[in-house]
Scaffold this motif. Sequence first.
Motif, short mmCIF file in Angstrom:
data_model
loop_
_atom_site.label_atom_id
_atom_site.label_comp_id
_atom_site.label_asym_id
_atom_site.label_seq_id
_atom_site.Cartn_x
_atom_site.Cartn_y
_atom_site.Cartn_z
N ALA A 133 -54.86 -6.33 -41.46
CA ALA A 133 -54.31 -5.42 -39.52
C ALA A 133 -53.92 -5.92 -39.25
O ALA A 133 -53.38 -5.61 -38.45
CB ALA A 133 -55.75 -5.92 -39.93
N ILE A 134 -54.01 -6.74 -38.70
CA ILE A 134 -52.92 -7.76 -37.97
C ILE A 134 -50.95 -6.82 -38.12
O ILE A 134 -50.67 -7.17 -37.31
CB ILE A 134 -53.02 -9.50 -38.34
N VAL A 135 -51.00 -6.27 -39.28
CA VAL A 135 -49.16 -6.56 -39.80
C VAL A 135 -49.09 -4.95 -39.58
O VAL A 135 -48.15 -4.40 -38.99
CB VAL A 135 -49.56 -6.08 -41.19
N LEU A 139 -47.58 -4.17 -36.12
CA LEU A 139 -46.26 -2.19 -36.25
C LEU A 139 -46.22 -1.53 -34.96
O LEU A 139 -46.01 -0.85 -34.05
CB LEU A 139 -46.56 -2.08 -37.47
N PHE A 140 -48.21 -1.08 -34.44
CA PHE A 140 -48.69 -0.37 -33.27
C PHE A 140 -47.75 -0.69 -31.98
O PHE A 140 -47.15 0.03 -31.80
CB PHE A 140 -49.99 -0.50 -33.75
N VAL A 141 -47.98 -2.11 -32.20
CA VAL A 141 -47.55 -2.76 -30.49
C VAL A 141 -45.91 -2.32 -30.48
O VAL A 141 -45.29 -1.93 -29.33
CB VAL A 141 -48.10 -3.87 -30.06
N GLY A 142 -45.30 -2.69 -31.75
CA GLY A 142 -43.82 -3.35 -31.57
C GLY A 142 -42.63 -2.06 -32.18
O GLY A 142 -42.12 -1.97 -31.16
N LEU A 143 -43.93 -1.15 -33.00
CA LEU A 143 -43.07 0.41 -32.97
C LEU A 143 -43.68 1.34 -32.03
O LEU A 143 -43.16 2.46 -32.06
CB LEU A 143 -42.15 0.60 -34.68
N GLY A 144 -44.73 1.45 -32.19
CA GLY A 144 -45.31 2.52 -31.28
C GLY A 144 -45.56 2.63 -30.12
O GLY A 144 -45.95 3.37 -29.28
N ALA A 156 -50.06 -4.04 -25.87
CA ALA A 156 -49.16 -4.97 -25.42
C ALA A 156 -49.21 -6.48 -26.79
O ALA A 156 -50.07 -6.01 -27.22
CB ALA A 156 -49.29 -5.99 -24.22
N TRP A 157 -48.24 -7.76 -26.83
CA TRP A 157 -48.23 -8.56 -27.16
C TRP A 157 -49.36 -9.11 -27.62
O TRP A 157 -50.84 -10.01 -28.52
CB TRP A 157 -46.56 -9.28 -27.55
N ILE A 158 -50.39 -9.76 -26.55
CA ILE A 158 -50.83 -10.28 -25.74
C ILE A 158 -52.46 -9.63 -26.55
O ILE A 158 -52.97 -10.66 -27.50
CB ILE A 158 -52.22 -10.35 -24.95
N ASP A 159 -52.60 -7.94 -27.15
CA ASP A 159 -53.55 -7.56 -28.22
C ASP A 159 -53.26 -8.59 -29.34
O ASP A 159 -54.05 -8.30 -30.05
CB ASP A 159 -53.41 -6.17 -28.36
N VAL A 160 -51.68 -8.30 -29.69
CA VAL A 160 -51.88 -9.45 -31.44
C VAL A 160 -52.46 -10.32 -31.50
O VAL A 160 -53.00 -11.17 -32.76
CB VAL A 160 -50.71 -9.07 -31.38
N ILE A 161 -51.88 -11.15 -30.05
CA ILE A 161 -52.98 -12.68 -30.21
C ILE A 161 -54.68 -12.37 -30.01
O ILE A 161 -54.68 -12.82 -30.79
CB ILE A 161 -52.12 -13.53 -28.93
N TYR A 162 -54.50 -11.20 -29.55
CA TYR A 162 -56.07 -11.31 -29.59
C TYR A 162 -56.76 -11.18 -30.90
O TYR A 162 -57.52 -11.82 -31.33
CB TYR A 162 -56.87 -10.36 -28.56
N GLY A 163 -55.80 -9.62 -31.60
CA GLY A 163 -56.30 -9.84 -33.25
C GLY A 163 -56.00 -10.24 -33.73
O GLY A 163 -57.56 -11.18 -34.81
N ILE A 164 -55.62 -11.53 -33.66
CA ILE A 164 -55.08 -12.83 -34.71
C ILE A 164 -55.99 -13.78 -34.52
O ILE A 164 -56.92 -14.53 -35.28
CB ILE A 164 -53.58 -13.53 -34.30
N SER A 165 -56.52 -14.34 -33.35
CA SER A 165 -57.38 -14.75 -32.51
C SER A 165 -59.88 -14.57 -33.03
O SER A 165 -59.84 -15.77 -32.73
CB SER A 165 -57.67 -15.39 -31.35
#
Length: 297
Positions: A133-135, A139-144, A156-165
């Motif tokens: 899910a994090i991968v 990819l969605f944030v970085g490439l999409g 944004a990248w903060i959403d990736v961090i929220y996902g990890i948390s």
Amino acid sequence: MTSPEAIRFAKFTSRTTSWSLSFYLQPLLNLRRRSTAGTTPAFPFINTLGYISYFISTAAFYASPLIRTQYATRNPSAPTPTVRLNDLVFTIHAVIMSTIAWTQFAPRIWGFAQGAQCVGRTMWGIAVGCILAIVCVTLFVGLGQRDRGFDAETWAWIDVIYGISYIKLLVTVVKYIPQVYTNWVCRSTAGWNIGQNVLDLVGAVLSVAQLVMDSFLDGGGGWSGVLGNPVKFALGNVTVVFDVIFLLQHYVWFRGAREEAEGKESEGGEEGERRRLLDGREVDGRGYLYTGVDSGR
């Protein structure tokens, strides 16, 4: 130092101390007994994954200029993340101690007598699913996204961090279930150190108190600071619920069985406890206790 600052310092110091000490009790009990009987490897396994994710998210909110800027953009009334250095130090310590606890189920490393030895397909599935899910989100944030995740108003990248948390939050919800179920099937908490839950409960209550206090003292953001760190707030409350369940199992529901097991252990040592754990339970050909939980074998 003002009075509110003194109170806040005392709370987060006590919380960190309580949670940090709780990591030592079960490994020390296993070491003393030379056995992991009565406990499940699913707990330290998934706990390690949870704390690795918690470390990543905490480090990002504490030290990443990009994440802190995006956080401030989304939370203008409380622009400073409610993350302290003690949070970061705690997560590093937690990863180390959770890993040690997991390795105690490896006979080649510690040589302990084993109870239920396999993590199980369910926990492996949760772990793999979280990573995938994090991968996908990364990819969605970085490439999409056109801005490659640098615009806080969109994905944004903060959403990736929220996902990890959120992995840590999910882990906290599920990690206790195998042990709670094992205690229920065995009708006993023998082999499980209840002291860790007492300290865990103290730490959880103080964690929520620290979050609320930080939110109101730093910038006067009120509840927006709490809502800006939903994982920390939810972690404390979920932990309280499970710790109360463990305390009820230990001191109320299965008290008689525990006291009997402790008496047998004092008389017959490890062998006496092992006989009690296996008494009336189905054991497979390799000597593993079968409790009905999917063991992955």
